[in-house]
Design an enzyme around this catalytic site. Structure first.
Site, short mmCIF file in Angstrom:
data_model
loop_
_atom_site.label_atom_id
_atom_site.label_comp_id
_atom_site.label_asym_id
_atom_site.label_seq_id
_atom_site.Cartn_x
_atom_site.Cartn_y
_atom_site.Cartn_z
N GLU A 143 -15.47 6.75 -14.33
CA GLU A 143 -14.87 6.38 -13.03
C GLU A 143 -13.58 7.15 -12.75
O GLU A 143 -13.23 7.36 -11.60
CB GLU A 143 -14.61 4.87 -12.97
CG GLU A 143 -13.53 4.32 -13.91
CD GLU A 143 -14.06 3.89 -15.27
OE1 GLU A 143 -15.10 4.44 -15.71
OE2 GLU A 143 -13.43 3.03 -15.92
N CYS A 145 -17.82 2.11 -21.65
CA CYS A 145 -16.93 1.85 -22.79
C CYS A 145 -17.36 0.57 -23.54
O CYS A 145 -18.33 0.62 -24.29
CB CYS A 145 -15.49 1.80 -22.33
SG CYS A 145 -14.36 2.32 -23.64
N HIS A 189 -14.86 6.86 -19.73
CA HIS A 189 -14.68 6.21 -18.42
C HIS A 189 -14.96 7.21 -17.30
O HIS A 189 -14.02 7.86 -16.81
CB HIS A 189 -13.25 5.68 -18.29
CG HIS A 189 -12.99 4.48 -19.14
ND1 HIS A 189 -13.26 3.20 -18.72
CD2 HIS A 189 -12.52 4.38 -20.41
CE1 HIS A 189 -12.94 2.35 -19.69
NE2 HIS A 189 -12.50 3.03 -20.72
N GLU A 199 -14.36 -5.21 -33.56
CA GLU A 199 -13.31 -5.72 -32.69
C GLU A 199 -13.42 -7.25 -32.57
O GLU A 199 -12.41 -7.95 -32.46
CB GLU A 199 -13.42 -5.08 -31.29
CG GLU A 199 -12.38 -5.59 -30.29
CD GLU A 199 -12.33 -4.80 -29.00
OE1 GLU A 199 -13.07 -3.81 -28.85
OE2 GLU A 199 -11.52 -5.16 -28.13
N GLY A 228 0.80 -1.22 0.00
CA GLY A 228 0.00 0.00 0.00
C GLY A 228 0.83 1.27 0.00
O GLY A 228 0.49 2.25 0.64
N1 GLN Z 1 -12.45 -2.60 -26.62
C1 GLN Z 1 -13.20 -1.41 -26.84
C2 GLN Z 1 -12.45 -0.42 -27.71
O1 GLN Z 1 -11.28 -0.51 -27.84
C3 GLN Z 1 -13.58 -0.77 -25.53
C4 GLN Z 1 -12.42 -0.28 -24.75
C5 GLN Z 1 -12.74 -0.08 -23.31
O2 GLN Z 1 -13.72 -0.60 -22.81
N2 GLN Z 1 -11.89 0.63 -22.60
O3 GLN Z 1 -13.03 0.47 -28.27
#
Ligand code: GLN
Length: 539
Positions: free
Chosen positions: A518, A387, A516, A411, A17
């Site tokens: 988060e 995402c 994202h 993808e 930590g």
């Molecule tokens: N694999 C997806 C992309 O590259 C989503 C990426 C992710 O979730 N960070 O667009």
């Protein structure tokens, strides 16, 4: 302006930590009204964390300026509530790359370029640049790895050189570990004594030793460490395991750490105010309500790898959002592959108040995620896709609502008839040419919100900025068809027209975000969409 530096180095072993300790040290100084920044040094050769397998490395934390960094940067941002940049992060690879580039450009004016002093000098440049940029009174620098390792010697050398040049304004903290072997039932100090000696042999003497351990350290051990490590008893700090990492700053303050540090720096201490922070740390343990969230994704079964490391920012964002709703979050990790082999297991999802699908890559477990999305959409379970979780929500909608049965993300299926998630020519070129490092769509992009949407109501703003890390994106050819059938495009990047947020109208909460969120959630400022998700889940 005087800048002061605190180097945090690790002894005995990794994984105790050090990142949270570094963040907490920053926090107690910040709580006294000083401007604090933090720097993470990763001793590996990778230029950034972006190319590393999360199984090996944990979460890749993305900064506003699009750097793919170590998860500790997320701890610093959350504890200090500041935005860091690529200046606050360095690796061996990055440092060498700069020095070599400079050499190629005759930047060393014909001199012989050597590991010492030129590499530590570049390290020092970087530390000073980040500090000046932040106008920081104090910069906490975490040196990755453990003392005695080959890898971090040049960084310790840089720290030593900074101390030599300005001893009054540089301090060292050794974060060590005191094991309690079961058969002895006694806390052992010897490994820490050795770590201190190893650090001494690098020309560095610790000002403080933070002793991690399962329990509090008792007086005899404190005294022993003091004598053998040549540190005053008060400067040996006990850091036992605690129920929440957010208790650590207060635990340090109880032992007078920031007072001692400031005294040594010759700075008259300002009054400390940790009250808001402490209250937040309390709420998480006293909240009466419980909210149960299922996190669905493909997971890696690998040795001692822990999930929580790969999704630490998602976990912390869920916690913060729950506290803001006066609740505690209980999380279950669900492997989406389960639903591929036994679809009947999908009904287990009904026991959750909400389902979250976090970011991810690759083909494993994808059909299971799509089945999850379908289940949540039809059974009206609050769904939050981040995402990949957003992209796959679009795939599911195209397949099962638009009736385009072969719809997919390229993808997974490069030749799909209905590439609802596609790749743009620049990204395709990157992939074809194996240019993977730092080439995704990274960092902060603007997003304009549609009035009346869940997103708009959550943010209470017209336009926001969020951090990205992805290569594939929503294919706007399908935009109209989707909207006609009840999917709302509620967030769009105004510069490129890229879809950033989708949601469903006839559903209590169904939101997918390409970014994202988060990464921007903070304990005392939870992210609006996470907050809205938890609120919906509690309903
Ligand atoms: N694999 C997806 C992309 O590259 C989503 C990426 C992710 O979730 N960070 O667009």
């Amino acid at each position: 302006m005087i800048h002061r530096y605190i180097f945090v180095v690790g002894g005995v072993m990794s994984g105790v930590g050090k990142g949270v300790t570094t963040a907490s040290i920053g926090k107690i100084l910040q709580a006294r009204g000083y401007t604090v920044t933090a720097i993470k040094i990763d001793p590996y050769v990778n230029v950034d964390a972006g190319t590393m397998n999360p199984v090996e490395h944990g979460e890749v934390f993305v900064t506003d300026d699009g750097d793919e960094t170590d998860q500790d940067m997320g701890n610093y941002e959350r504890f200090l509530d500041i935005d860091l940049t690529s200046m606050n992060y360095m690796t061996t690879g990055r440092v060498y790359m700069t020095v070599i580039d400079r050499e190629r450009n005759l930047g060393y004016k014909g001199r012989c370029v050597q590991v010492v002093p030129h590499i530590p000098e570049e390290v020092i440049n970087r530390i000073k640049k980040a500090t000046a940029h932040a106008k920081a009174d104090f910069t906490v620098v975490e040196v990755g790895g453990t003392v005695g390792e080959y890898e971090n010697i040049l960084f310790l050398e840089a720290a030593r050189m900074m101390h030599l040049a300005d001893p009054k304004n540089v301090q060292f903290i050794l974060v060590s570990y005191l094991p309690v072997p079961k058969h002895l039932g006694e806390m052992k100090t010897k490994p820490t004594q050795h770590a201190t000696r190893t650090l001494n042999s690098a020309g560095i003497h610790p000002d403080f030793i933070v002793c991690r351990g399962e329990q509090y350290m008792d007086k005899p051990r404190r005294e022993k460490l003091s004598v053998f490590c040549n540190v005053k008893p008060n400067d040996v700090i006990s850091a036992p395991d605690v129920s929440s990492i957010y208790h650590i700053p207060a635990m340090f303050e109880k032992q007078g750490l920031s007072d001692e540090m400031l005294k040594k720096f010759g700075v008259k201490p300002k009054k400390s105010d940790l009250s808001k922070w402490k209250k937040m740390a309390e709420v998480q343990e006293t909240a009466q309500k419980n909210v149960k969230i299922g996190v669905v994704g493909k997971y890696f079964e690998s040795g001692d790898y822990t999930l929580s490391d790969s999704y630490i920012s998602v976990i912390e964002a869920l916690k913060a959002a729950a506290w803001a709703n006066g609740a505690r979050v209980e999380m279950d990790w669900i492997n989406s592959e389960e639903f591929e082999t036994s679809p009947s297991k999908l009904k287990n999802l009904s026991k959750y108040d909400g389902i979250l699908v976090p970011g991810g890559f690759g083909t494993r477990g994808i059909e299971g995620v799509i089945a999850t999305v379908k289940y949540c959409r039809e059974k009206k379970i609050p769904y939050f896709g981040i995402c990949y979780g957003m992209q796959l929500a679009c795939v599911e909608f195209a397949r099962n609502v638009l009736g385009k049965k072969e719809a997919h993300t390229v993808e997974v299926d490069e030749t799909t008839k209905d590439p609802i998630i596609h790749i743009n020519p620049t990204q395709l070129k990157n992939v074809r040419e194996n240019r993977y490092g730092g080439t995704m769509r990274l960092g902060a992009y603007d997003c304009e919100l549609k009035e009346g949407s869940i997103a708009h109501k959550a943010y209470k703003q017209e336009s926001v900025s969020e951090r990205h890390r992805h290569r594939y994106e929503f294919n706007n050819d399908y935009l109209e068809a989707l909207e006609k059938k009840g999917m709302m495009i509620s967030g769009v990047n105004p510069q490129t027209g890229l879809v950033e947020i989708v949601e469903l109208k006839k559903h209590p909460f169904f939101v997918g975000v390409q970014f994202h969120p988060e990464f921007k959630s903070r304990p005392l400022r939870p992210h609006p969409i996470f907050k809205a998700f938890i609120a919906a889940a509690l309903k």
